[in-house]
Design a protein around this motif. Structure first.
Motif, mmCIF file in Angstrom:
data_model
loop_
_atom_site.group_PDB
_atom_site.id
_atom_site.type_symbol
_atom_site.label_atom_id
_atom_site.label_comp_id
_atom_site.label_asym_id
_atom_site.label_seq_id
_atom_site.Cartn_x
_atom_site.Cartn_y
_atom_site.Cartn_z
ATOM 1 N N ASN A 154 -22.265 -24.317 -32.568
ATOM 2 C CA ASN A 154 -22.380 -23.826 -33.947
ATOM 3 C C ASN A 154 -23.808 -23.968 -34.448
ATOM 4 O O ASN A 154 -24.508 -24.906 -34.072
ATOM 5 C CB ASN A 154 -21.478 -24.640 -34.863
ATOM 6 N N ILE A 190 -26.809 -25.123 -36.668
ATOM 7 C CA ILE A 190 -26.957 -26.395 -37.361
ATOM 8 C C ILE A 190 -27.550 -26.186 -38.755
ATOM 9 O O ILE A 190 -27.926 -25.073 -39.121
ATOM 10 C CB ILE A 190 -27.849 -27.369 -36.563
ATOM 11 N N LYS A 243 -21.594 -28.853 -44.173
ATOM 12 C CA LYS A 243 -21.834 -29.374 -42.820
ATOM 13 C C LYS A 243 -21.734 -30.898 -42.810
ATOM 14 O O LYS A 243 -21.207 -31.498 -41.868
ATOM 15 C CB LYS A 243 -23.217 -28.945 -42.314
ATOM 16 N N ARG A 274 -18.054 -31.800 -43.030
ATOM 17 C CA ARG A 274 -17.220 -31.374 -41.892
ATOM 18 C C ARG A 274 -17.713 -32.014 -40.602
ATOM 19 O O ARG A 274 -17.280 -31.652 -39.522
ATOM 20 C CB ARG A 274 -17.239 -29.852 -41.768
ATOM 21 N N GLU A 293 -20.572 -31.767 -39.148
ATOM 22 C CA GLU A 293 -21.321 -30.856 -38.285
ATOM 23 C C GLU A 293 -22.780 -31.301 -38.231
ATOM 24 O O GLU A 293 -23.236 -32.088 -39.054
ATOM 25 C CB GLU A 293 -21.197 -29.409 -38.809
ATOM 26 N N GLU A 294 -23.508 -30.743 -37.284
ATOM 27 C CA GLU A 294 -24.858 -31.258 -37.039
ATOM 28 C C GLU A 294 -25.889 -30.735 -38.042
ATOM 29 O O GLU A 294 -25.790 -29.623 -38.557
ATOM 30 C CB GLU A 294 -25.293 -30.881 -35.622
#
Lengths: 364, 611
Positions: A2, A4, A245, A248, A250-251
């Protein structure tokens, strides 16, 4: 993989707000130039990974000036094939229509104003330099400059705030007609002037703050700016992609002094030290967590979102006792603190207020 | 030096030159200091080996300034008459919980030194022990200590001793054990006034056990006073009450710092016997040791089995430490046969032990030793006494755990233990004490004035009423001046009920207790209030209820927590958020999960102190 997120911390301010404990220092043009160069240098130390959000926070990012901001955006675009959401934080008082236009041209498509309150007396006690009128002007200017994705900050639990003054602020926000609102409960941190001055004594008590928070949610939901995170509200489709992000799990990469990153399973940060950042050419990382992204962390962040956590999707990703969590969630549902929908658990507004305790009781 | 002393001791071995005695004193009146001075004067301990208060050899004893377990020491003294004397100083426990042990120690002596503080005079406990000594026909030698204090009034105190105890005291040595003043006068009095022991070394063996302890290498060591006969290595001995038999491995006497083996112990001697005894349960204090091959026709009088009077549940704070707790209790029991324990389970607290103690101090000491010496965090439930319940079917049961209290419908008669108590107090506090005793369901017996300033009150009190906080209450109502002593009287019928505590609608078994009907309401209210103070707000409202049968008689509510700290995740910085979560989880560890309610360990303790 995904795309970033990218975060750039701009630690410059003209004046420190008495409640703020983020890293910031007095603005200096020469320092700002070196800082810009170092941010860009640091970006180029990464691989060519794809990014889809860039967020300038501070401090006061606009103090860098549109040209420097543009240089950073261009570098990010080149290095990270960046396209998507470009956000800049701005103070209603330090921005004019011309600057907003330049920011738009530099590539920003989202602006977040630190409005904080719609009551001048409250703004004054917060040590803010702007007035309600200036906030109105700033938002108007942004719209005229072509920004459609505008966010404003609102503070809850500030000195002298009452349900009536909060309502005035909310009515003001309604009048601003923006698609995104961040509403934070003031937390007085050690080391701030509010802490030294014992400003807490002037703030509404805990019970009142809870009511103010719940009022805010109700009001914003009623005008279609719906809660999607503990402190964030948006019209459909205007949720902050960048901030999502974080929640969740995420990076994201953080550039600049005091910026945090979560990348390849590790969390790391630059210390709150601009000199160290500059002299190391942006290479002064400290690892804060070598094994980040575990279930507890995921659940903790995810439960901040109104969408909650979907346990059925996590079986493969994490090792955890699903039944135990659902069992523990049951009585909390009865107390109206969360809802359970199949294997999805999400907190109610009342639950958000005690989210730490809920998360701890679900997962520990 | 040591060799010389040994020779001297063996030379001096004439029964008429032996003096066996105890020291009776109130806490802080200077018993241990006087013992140290005597040891010093008889050069039993080289000065460099002197540690303050040598006889109290447990840390807790030293810190509390009280002697918990009896010990004995053999000393030799060159008297003014030119003769060499052997002194056996038998130390006595200074607390009411150990009354029986005191009586056995006294039974091993011919005399007792009564130490009285020159400014404070006689205290209840001293009085009780002195009466005990007189009962045992001991020669009581009053000694007035602390004459170096500015407030000292030896004349008044001597007069008090004469008036109250009825023994001559005007020529009592005035001493300062602390300064070492006039100690010789005490030693000479011992020689002159305490009679030598009687007995015949050729009679069948009768030795009184007055203490014992467990030695890792030698097994149980018993401390005895030989009344008749002789005991030596190889003698087959028999405990007359338990019937257990052993072969003696070693006999000896107690030096001030270690045990000194000797050839034999004869009638009149005080010493120890080691016989590879595995369990302290075979060596009851008060029992008679005899020769299995040539047994005495009867045991020495006065033996009785000591039964624990106060009970409480002890649970490991961390459930996984159950095994460690068991081990700690087993080790403590090696040296303390009066400690009893058996496994019990509580819904609230998990696996633990029901422990029986001689009294409250004994309980506190054991709890403290578990925590200190074995490094275990424990939760203790409210102390309970033992109740005698006659069921409707005629059976009699003894209940030491409130959760096992039978249903009222099945009870024909409930009885609770009563004590005879005596309280000595400055007269100005008599009113306060009467109020307190009244409040604790006390039955007034009599009161007498010892002199213009002090009075002695006698009350019968339910033990149940003194196990909670009676000492504290007495102290706070008399600014610490009153002293208190009691002895068991037996069971009397009483209107008892079981009070249950409910958290969020569920009975918490560990918080149940038995109370007199009249006291149920105030105590229920107080406990509910205390719990409210100690239970933190939770995610939901927690009702605290106290109930008798199904009837709620008190209620408090812990309101639901509305808000905790909402840390921002600004700029992706989740460290603070994580720290908060860790803190929250850490906090949970110190909590006990009772149903859905989290209760901190302090809450269990808080209900013990309601005054």
């Amino acid at each position: 993989m995904n795309p970033i997120g990218l975060y750039v911390h701009v630690p410059f301010c003209l004046k420190k707000c008495p409640y703020c404990d983020f890293y910031s220092i007095k603005f200096d043009d020469a320092l700002a130039e070196r800082y810009t160069q170092t941010i860009i240098t640091e970006m180029f130390t990464y691989d060519h990974i794809k990014a889809d959000t860039l967020y300038f926070g501070g401090g006061t990012p606009v103090l860098l000036g549109a040209p420097r901001l543009k240089r950073i955006i261009d570098a990010a675009k080149k290095q990270f094939s960046l396209e998507g959401e470009f956000t800049v934080e701005a103070n209603p008082c330090s921005i004019d229509k011309q600057t907003l236009l330049e920011l738009k041209q530099a590539g920003f498509n989202r602006v977040s104003f630190g409005v904080q309150s719609g009551v001048d007396k409250e703004l004054h006690s917060l040590g803010r330099a702007h007035t309600k009128m200036q906030a109105l002007e700033a938002v108007k200017g942004a719209k005229e400059a072509g920004f459609t994705n505008i966010s404003v900050d609102l503070m809850i639990g500030i000195p002298h705030q009452t349900p009536q003054t909060l309502l005035s602020s909310l009515e003001f926000i309604k009048q601003l007609d923006v698609p995104h609102v961040s509403a934070y409960i003031l937390k007085i941190e050690q080391g701030t002037r509010f802490y030294e001055d014992n400003t807490a004594a002037l703030c509404p008590d805990e019970d009142s703050v809870c009511d103010l928070y719940l009022n805010t949610i109700e009001f914003l939901n009623s005008i279609g700016v719906e809660q999607y995170e503990i402190s964030n509200f948006a019209k459909k489709g205007f949720e902050s992609k960048h901030n999502l992000k974080y929640w969740r799990c995420e990076e994201y990469l953080g550039f600049g002094a005091s910026a945090h990153s979560y990348y390849k399973g590790k969390r790391y940060l630059h210390p709150r030290d601009i000199e160290g950042y500059l002299s190391s050419n942006g290479n002064n990382y400290q690892i804060s967590d070598k094994q980040a992204g575990g279930f507890e962390e995921y659940a903790m962040l995810r439960l901040r979102l109104s969408e909650g956590i979907d346990l059925s999707l996590l079986d493969k990703r994490f090792c955890f006792d699903k039944e135990k969590i659902l069992r523990r969630a049951k009585p909390l549902e009865q107390s109206g603190l969360l809802r359970i929908n199949g294997e999805i658990i999400f907190l109610t507004p009342k639950g958000f207020l005690v989210s730490n305790a809920i998360i701890a009781s679900l997962i520990s | 030096m040591l060799k010389n002393i040994l020779e001297v001791i063996s030379l001096s071995f004439k029964r008429e030159n032996i003096r066996n005695f105890s020291i009776i004193a109130h806490i802080d009146h200077g018993k241990s200091t006087l013992a140290d001075r005597i040891l010093e004067k008889t050069s039993t301990v080289a000065l460099r080996d002197m540690e303050e208060q040598l006889l109290d050899n447990m840390d807790i004893e030293r810190e509390r300034g009280i002697t918990i377990k009896a010990r004995a020491v053999k000393l030799n003294y060159q008297a003014n008459d030119g003769e060499l004397y052997t002194f056996n100083l038998i130390d006595t426990p200074g607390h009411v919980d150990f009354n029986y042990e005191v009586s056995r120690s006294l039974a091993a002596c011919e005399g007792a030194i009564l130490v009285v503080d020159a400014s404070q005079g006689i205290e209840a406990q001293t009085l009780a022990n002195t009466y005990l000594a007189i009962e045992h026909d001991l020669e009581v030698l009053p000694v007035v200590n602390k004459i170096d204090l500015p407030s000292a009034d030896p004349e008044r105190v001597c007069k008090e001793v004469e008036d109250v105890i009825g023994i001559p005291a005007m020529d009592a040595p005035r001493i300062s054990a602390k300064m070492g003043t006039n100690i010789e006068a005490v030693l000479e009095k011992i020689v002159a006034e305490i009679p030598p022991p009687q007995g015949d070394e050729n009679n069948p063996l009768q030795a009184l056990i007055f203490d014992s302890y467990y030695d890792t290498y030698k097994g149980v060591i018993i401390y005895v006073r030989v009344k008749e006969g002789t005991v030596k290595a190889g003698t087959n001995i028999k405990m007359m009450s338990s019937g257990a038999e052993f072969t003696v491995v070693e006999v000896g006497y107690m030096g001030a710092t270690d045990m000194v083996p000797c050839g034999e112990l004869l009638a009149g001697d005080v010493g120890y016997i080691a016989a590879s005894i595995k369990s302290i349960g075979d060596t009851h204090v008060g029992d008679t040791v005899t020769d299995a091959n040539n047994p005495a026709s009867e045991a020495l009088p006065g033996y009785r089995k000591v039964n624990p009077m106060v009970f409480s549940g002890i649970y490991p704070a961390d459930g996984s430490k159950y095994g460690d707790l068991r081990e700690a209790l087993e080790k403590l029991q090696l040296n303390d046969a009066s400690l009893t324990f058996e496994p019990e389970t509580s819904i609230a607290l998990g696996f633990g032990f029901r422990c029986g103690f001689l009294g409250l101090l004994h309980m506190e000491i054991i709890q403290e030793r578990i925590e200190r010496e074995y490094n275990l965090d424990i939760i203790t439930t409210a102390p309970s006494v033992i109740y005698k319940i006659t069921l409707t079917n005629g059976n009699v049961v003894y209940i030491d755990n409130p959760s096992n209290y039978p249903d009222v419908a099945n009870i024909q008669m409930a009885e609770e233990p009563m004590v005879k108590s005596s309280i000595l107090t400055p007269t100005e506090f008599v009113g306060n004490i009467m109020d307190l005793c009244q409040d604790r369901r006390g039955i007034f017996k009599d009161m007498k004035y010892l002199d213009d300033t002090r009075a002695e009150l006698h009350y019968e009190l339910p033990l149940n009423e003194i196990v909670y906080d009676f000492f504290d209450a007495l102290k706070s109502r008399t600014r610490g001046y009153a002293s208190f002593d009691y002895e068991m009287m037996g069971f009397v019928p009483s209107k008892l009920i079981k009070l249950d505590i409910l958290l969020n609608g569920d009975v918490v078994d560990a918080l149940s207790f038995i109370v007199h009907q009249e006291k149920a309401y105030p105590r229920a209210r107080r406990i509910a209030e205390k719990l409210k103070e100690h239970i933190p707000r939770q995610l939901f409202e927690v009702p605290i209820q106290a109930a008798v049968g199904g009837k709620i008689i008190a209620r408090e509510t812990v309101k639901a927590m509305r808000k905790d700290v909402l840390a921002k995740c600004y700029g992706g910085d989740i460290t603070r958020k994580k720290k908060l979560l860790e803190k929250q989880k850490e906090g949970k560890k110190r909590m006990r999960q009772l149903g859905s309610v989290e209760v901190p360990q302090e809450a269990f303790m808080a209900v013990l102190k309601l005054d």
